[in-house]
Enzyme design. Structure first.
Site, short mmCIF file in Angstrom:
data_model
loop_
_atom_site.label_atom_id
_atom_site.label_comp_id
_atom_site.label_asym_id
_atom_site.label_seq_id
_atom_site.Cartn_x
_atom_site.Cartn_y
_atom_site.Cartn_z
N ASP A 180 -5.29 0.66 -8.08
CA ASP A 180 -4.03 0.39 -7.40
C ASP A 180 -4.17 -1.07 -6.99
OD1 ASP A 180 -2.17 -0.11 -5.24
OD2 ASP A 180 -1.77 2.04 -5.30
N HIS A 181 -3.45 -1.95 -7.67
CA HIS A 181 -3.79 -3.37 -7.48
C HIS A 181 -3.49 -3.85 -6.06
CE1 HIS A 181 0.48 -4.21 -8.41
NE2 HIS A 181 0.28 -5.35 -7.80
N HIS A 243 1.35 2.37 -4.13
CA HIS A 243 1.05 1.22 -3.27
C HIS A 243 1.36 1.48 -1.79
CE1 HIS A 243 0.62 -0.60 -7.10
NE2 HIS A 243 1.89 -0.93 -7.30
C1 BG6 Z 1 3.74 -2.78 -9.93
C2 BG6 Z 1 5.12 -2.24 -10.19
O1 BG6 Z 1 2.82 -1.74 -9.70
O2 BG6 Z 1 3.78 -3.62 -8.78
C3 BG6 Z 1 6.12 -3.36 -10.38
O3 BG6 Z 1 5.09 -1.43 -11.36
C4 BG6 Z 1 6.06 -4.29 -9.19
O4 BG6 Z 1 7.44 -2.85 -10.53
C5 BG6 Z 1 4.64 -4.73 -8.92
O5 BG6 Z 1 6.87 -5.41 -9.48
C6 BG6 Z 1 4.56 -5.54 -7.63
O6 BG6 Z 1 3.28 -6.06 -7.51
P1 BG6 Z 1 3.05 -7.41 -6.71
O7 BG6 Z 1 1.57 -7.56 -6.64
O8 BG6 Z 1 3.72 -8.48 -7.50
O9 BG6 Z 1 3.70 -7.18 -5.38
#
Ligand code: BG6
Length: 489
Positions: A180-181, A243
């Site tokens: 989960d980044h 997230h």
């Molecule tokens: C991803 C989603 O997991 O997270 C995208 O699939 C979203 O739709 C993105 O834009 C947002 O990540 P960050 O790190 O740019 O806030």
């Protein structure tokens, strides 16, 4: 420690947009263990050099500060390799195994011993069953192999369980790393440090002192060219199930007994299990879904969701969700947690706001603003503690002031990006920031009643203008409890 990082789907969007730029940054920062190799796998025939040229060309598209110069690219390119892979062909896995196990000049006499192999699944999840099965049959599932899985990991509980079953048929739980980044973001790790590395906040971190907590993950961007994918997904599955809930577990969990992966993940799981379950009535009352219409973001006119490419006519897909929930335990009983995410909102703004209670007996005239702690994830990364103070004039009135910690500035030279951090953790076998299967399944269990209620509700999402903060009903949801979203306070 030598390693091989193998990317299934090595020419795909994820590999290109996130993984290779992150790996390049890790190489630039000197963080990749020496002797490591990066291997991209995909269906078409290319040589190593052709793949390197393809990646070099694509680096022209990343932001200038993250682009390699000739010398940096040459160094990075030495690590990069490519192999053609048909994932249904057993002999291709045996070839991969030989490649991983081949003795290498720099390994000297130890050549041929098992080294860490990180297999990153950057393919569509429908290929996981065949890939896992074949990896198992080829013996590419030994204790030195780690499998990294990227979302979407299922679209509901049953499909997530099926993926986990398939993975478990060939790998042990501790070999499967679910990314989960958001957990790789520095601010999220700082949340742990704030809560459990400092004595200051923990005594206040409970219902007696905290009025409500708000988690906002707002994006100014629309769905771009991903209209078809997004339409099958929607904001609840795309951002809340993973997230937003992961952030909520980090903010609400009990202190773990150690910094070990399972000690932390056990506590996160307890939070997910304590979330108040939704019923059809509470979905109607406590969940707002929206869809953006044409509007203006950052001074630019932008189309509505239904006008985006590859979005089916009349789609009822939600691009915005705001919801209210509670955590049913002694620490949090009765404290509202508001979660909100959306595309084409007023801008890129991801933050957690902890709103403290007002003083029990005010003795100063004027402002009665309560203290508030803002944990900023994006666009900047930092902490703000909002207090009231005397301005120094003769006035008795209190004025709001804030203590700002700008982590980007304070630790500029040490910062690593989210994917970079998670890839380095995967190579090193640090599991703290990866999601365990039981957490992931519990998160699906909790969101499913919302999906079911929506499926049976013909009214569809509420419209909101691109560039706004979502449908007015989202403000009403918080106002009902006597509170307001941070930007309305
Ligand atoms: C991803 C989603 O997991 O997270 C995208 O699939 C979203 O739709 C993105 O834009 C947002 O990540 P960050 O790190 O740019 O806030």
């Amino acid at each position: 420690m030598s390693f091989d990082l193998v990317v299934f789907g090595g020419t795909g969007d994820l590999a290109w947009r996130k993984l290779l730029p992150a790996l390049f940054q890790a190489s630039r920062h000197g963080k990749l263990p020496a002797g490591g190799r990066l291997l991209a796998l995909a269906r078409d025939e290319r040589s190593d050099d052709e793949y390197r040229a393809y990646i070099k060309e694509r680096f022209a598209e990343v932001e200038p500060s993250k682009r390699p110069n000739e010398e940096e690219f040459a160094r990075f390119a030495q690590m990069l390799h490519y192999r053609r892979m048909d994932v249904s062909q057993p002999e291709h896995y045996l070839g991969l195994k030989r490649w991983i196990e081949e003795p290498r000049a720099d390994e000297g006499r130890a050549g041929g011993r098992a080294k860490t192999a990180v297999l990153f699944m950057a393919t569509s999840p429908h290929l996981f069953p065949v890939i896992c099965d074949q990896l198992g049959q080829a013996g590419l599932n030994g204790p030195h192999v780690r499998l990294v899985l990227e979302k979407p990991l299922g679209h509901d509980l049953a499909s997530a369980q099926e993926i986990n079953r398939v993975v478990r048929s060939a790998f042990r739980e501790e070999q499967a790393l679910r990314i989960d980044h958001y957990l790789g973001k520095a601010a999220v790790q700082n949340l742990m440090a704030l809560r459990f590395g400092n004595a200051l906040f923990e005594p206040l971190w409970r219902r007696e002192s905290i009025a409500n907590i708000q988690i906002t993950l707002a994006e100014g961007l629309g769905v771009g060219k991903r209209g078809d994918f997004y339409d099958q997904t929607g904001a609840l599955r795309d951002m809340i199930q993973n997230h937003a809930l992961q952030l909520l577990t980090m903010i609400a969990m009990e202190p773990p007994s150690s910094n070990d992966a399972d000690a932390i993940r056990d506590e996160k799981l307890k939070v997910l299990r304590s979330l108040k379950p939704f019923t059809p009535e509470s979905v109607a009352r406590d969940v707002v879904r929206g869809q953006y219409k044409a509007g203006t973001v950052d001074g630019q006119a932008v189309p509505g969701y239904l006008e985006e490419v590859k979005v089916p006519a009349g789609s009822a897909c939600e691009t915005f969700v705001a919801l209210r929930t509670e955590i049913q335990n002694w620490r949090w009983a009765g404290v509202p947690f508001y979660l909100r995410t959306g595309k084409r909102l007023s801008g890129r703004d991801a933050q957690i706001v902890v709103n403290f209670r007002e003083v029990p007996h005010p003795i100063f005239p004027g402002t009665r603003q309560a203290n508030k702690l803002v944990i900023k994830l994006q666009p900047d990364d930092g902490l703000e503690l909002h207090l009231l103070a005397k301005s120094g004039s003769c006035s008795e009135l209190l004025s709001p002031v804030s203590l700002d910690l700008d982590f980007d500035r304070a630790f500029a030279s040490e910062r690593v990006g989210g994917y970079e951090r998670l890839l380095l953790d995967a190579i090193a076998g640090r599991l703290n920031l990866f999601v365990r299967s039981d957490e992931q399944e519990q998160a699906w269990r909790w969101v499913e009643p919302v999906l079911h209620a929506w499926a049976g509700d013909r009214t569809g999402p509420r419209p909101y203008s691109a560039g706004s903060w979502g449908p007015p009903a989202a403000s009403a949801l918080v106002a009902r409890d006597g509170y307001a979203w941070a930007e309305e306070q």
